[in-house]
Design a protein around this motif. Structure first.
Motif, short mmCIF file in Angstrom:
data_model
loop_
_atom_site.label_atom_id
_atom_site.label_comp_id
_atom_site.label_asym_id
_atom_site.label_seq_id
_atom_site.Cartn_x
_atom_site.Cartn_y
_atom_site.Cartn_z
N TYR A 98 -8.50 -19.48 17.70
CA TYR A 98 -9.45 -20.43 18.33
C TYR A 98 -9.03 -20.72 19.85
O TYR A 98 -9.64 -20.95 20.61
CB TYR A 98 -9.73 -21.61 17.45
CG TYR A 98 -10.44 -21.33 16.44
CD1 TYR A 98 -11.55 -20.18 16.22
CD2 TYR A 98 -10.26 -21.91 15.21
CE1 TYR A 98 -12.27 -20.17 15.16
CE2 TYR A 98 -10.74 -21.77 13.83
CZ TYR A 98 -11.99 -20.66 14.01
OH TYR A 98 -12.48 -20.56 12.75
N ASN A 135 -14.51 -25.32 16.05
CA ASN A 135 -13.56 -24.64 15.14
C ASN A 135 -12.24 -25.01 15.07
O ASN A 135 -11.59 -25.07 14.05
CB ASN A 135 -13.98 -23.11 15.24
CG ASN A 135 -15.27 -22.71 15.01
OD1 ASN A 135 -16.22 -23.16 14.08
ND2 ASN A 135 -15.67 -21.18 15.21
N ASN A 148 -12.57 -17.26 12.31
CA ASN A 148 -13.18 -17.72 11.00
C ASN A 148 -12.89 -17.05 9.66
O ASN A 148 -12.64 -17.65 8.61
CB ASN A 148 -14.82 -17.49 11.30
CG ASN A 148 -15.30 -18.23 12.39
OD1 ASN A 148 -14.69 -19.38 12.54
ND2 ASN A 148 -16.44 -17.90 12.95
N ASN A 161 -14.50 -15.10 15.67
CA ASN A 161 -14.84 -14.32 14.40
C ASN A 161 -13.55 -14.14 13.49
O ASN A 161 -13.52 -14.23 12.51
CB ASN A 161 -15.41 -12.99 14.67
CG ASN A 161 -17.13 -13.26 15.18
OD1 ASN A 161 -17.63 -14.55 15.20
ND2 ASN A 161 -17.75 -12.30 15.51
#
Length: 404
Positions: free
Chosen positions: A307, A323, A292, A289
């Motif tokens: 990531y 991602n 992101n 998260n």
């Protein structure tokens, strides 16, 4: 070392066989407490050699679980729900752990299938058959409170952990939640408990997180912030802080602020979460998260690092590879992007978006042949699950001069 399984059930004829099959050659005893089934749940339990006991449901999972403990005869207890299975790969570790003399509780990593936000959790489901161990809390019932009290008096006991995923939980898939009204049951149980225990940090965390998940952000935020203040006030000296609950509070505050569009506060809480001394698997959601949010803010290097840390925790984290591929694509790191997409596809051959973005990157580096193969795979998968996207992709390729 004898091991007993405890399960509480109601109308679980579809999921119970898989659960019991996963442990039938491992446990010495199966204790099933049924809270009012009207299907074939009882018969299925008996087919697996289970001892079935009836119990009237009272909106409190801890009472039902403690009822099951009354009938246990093994030296160790494993607790599963009907929508959970034990991974066969963990069995050697589990057997070795319960063969030692030092542990009273062994925490297990549970993989939450269908849970986008929290792919893993740590659950206290394997413990000695000790007279003073009991479950508390009406929902998300746990034995931790009683274990803490036992260790105060019997300081020779230790708490252990198994290093790999032990339990697979399918109950967070949306269809299951809706069918079984899991959110409704949870709200009913936890609201009652909160009314009588308004300063209970654990229920502030769990109920607050549930409100956020259901879209009631303001109520969830209020409870999570209250829980955070309570835990920090109670643990000023550091040694009294329950870091697992503190992690959950920061993590779900990150989710709440993210849904409100407050990226600064969300990032603050995710940063706090990943820097806590908790089990690595628990941090996976926070790193993902965080990545992101950093990507949206333009901090591509920070997102890439987040990531990569997530993948370092779980080499099978499909979303993390995807991602990572996306952020590497945005940074122009074509080889790294291709490697990330390839890894995501190897873990999930039906990942249409990964094929599609792989096709884009391959086209950018001039590998037209393999790019078209990737696009063809993406289109075939989209036609099954998302026909509109398949047509959009075909049209885009036609506009670029490729025949479709």
């Amino acid at each position: 070392m004898s091991l007993s399984l405890c399960v509480i059930v109601k109308n679980e004829e579809k999921s119970l066989p898989k659960c019991l099959s996963s442990v039938k050659n491992i446990v010495n005893e199966i204790v099933v407490v049924d809270t009012g089934s009207t299907d074939k749940t009882r018969e299925i339990a008996r087919q697996f050699g289970g001892k079935v006991y009836d119990f009237q449901w009272c909106d409190d999972f801890s009472i039902a679980r403690n009822e099951a403990l009354k009938y246990v005869t093994g030296k160790w207890v494993l607790v599963l729900d009907a929508d959970e299975t034990l991974k066969p790969e963990i069995v050697p570790q589990l057997k070795a752990a319960i063969a030692t003399d030092k542990y009273i509780l062994i925490n297990l990593i549970r993989q939450e299938l269908g849970s986008v936000q929290s792919p893993y959790s740590l659950v206290s489901r394997l413990f000695r058959n000790h007279a003073n161990i009991k479950f508390s809390r009406p929902y998300h019932a746990l034995v931790d409170d009683s274990i803490t009290e036992i260790i105060k008096k019997e300081s020779y006991w230790k708490i252990g952990y198994l290093s790999n995923v032990a339990i697979i939980h399918s109950g967070y898939q949306k269809a299951v939640i809706d069918h079984q009204n899991k959110h409704g049951k949870a709200i009913t149980a936890m609201r009652k408990f909160y009314q009588d225990h308004p300063d209970d940090i654990y229920v502030c965390s769990k109920l607050g997180a549930l409100y956020v998940e259901m879209g009631e952000i303001s109520q969830g935020l209020m409870l999570l912030a209250k829980g955070l203040n309570l835990i920090l006030e109670s643990g000023d000296q550091g040694e009294n802080i329950n870091y697992d609950i503190l992690y959950e509070l920061h993590y779900h505050l990150g989710i709440a602020y993210g849904r409100l569009g407050n990226s600064i506060q969300a990032i603050h809480h995710y940063d706090a979460a990943v820097n806590l001394p908790v089990y690595g698997f628990l941090k996976l959601g926070s790193y993902n998260n965080l990545g992101n949010l950093l990507k949206v803010q333009g901090d591509l290097l920070g997102a890439k690092m987040a990531y990569e840390l997530a993948i370092g925790i779980d080499a099978n984290f499909i979303t993390g590879y995807y991602n990572l591929g996306m952020v590497c694509k945005a940074m122009g790191l074509w080889v790294e992007a291709i490697n990330a997409y390839d890894q995501a596809i190897s873990l999930n051959p039906d990942y249409a978006q990964a094929y599609q973005n792989l096709g884009v990157v391959l086209l950018k580096i001039g590998d037209v042949q393999n790019s078209l193969i990737a696009f063809e795979n993406a289109i075939a998968l989209h036609e099954q699950y998302n026909p509109q996207e398949a047509e959009r992709l075909k049209q885009g390729l036609k506009e670029m001069g490729f025949c479709y």
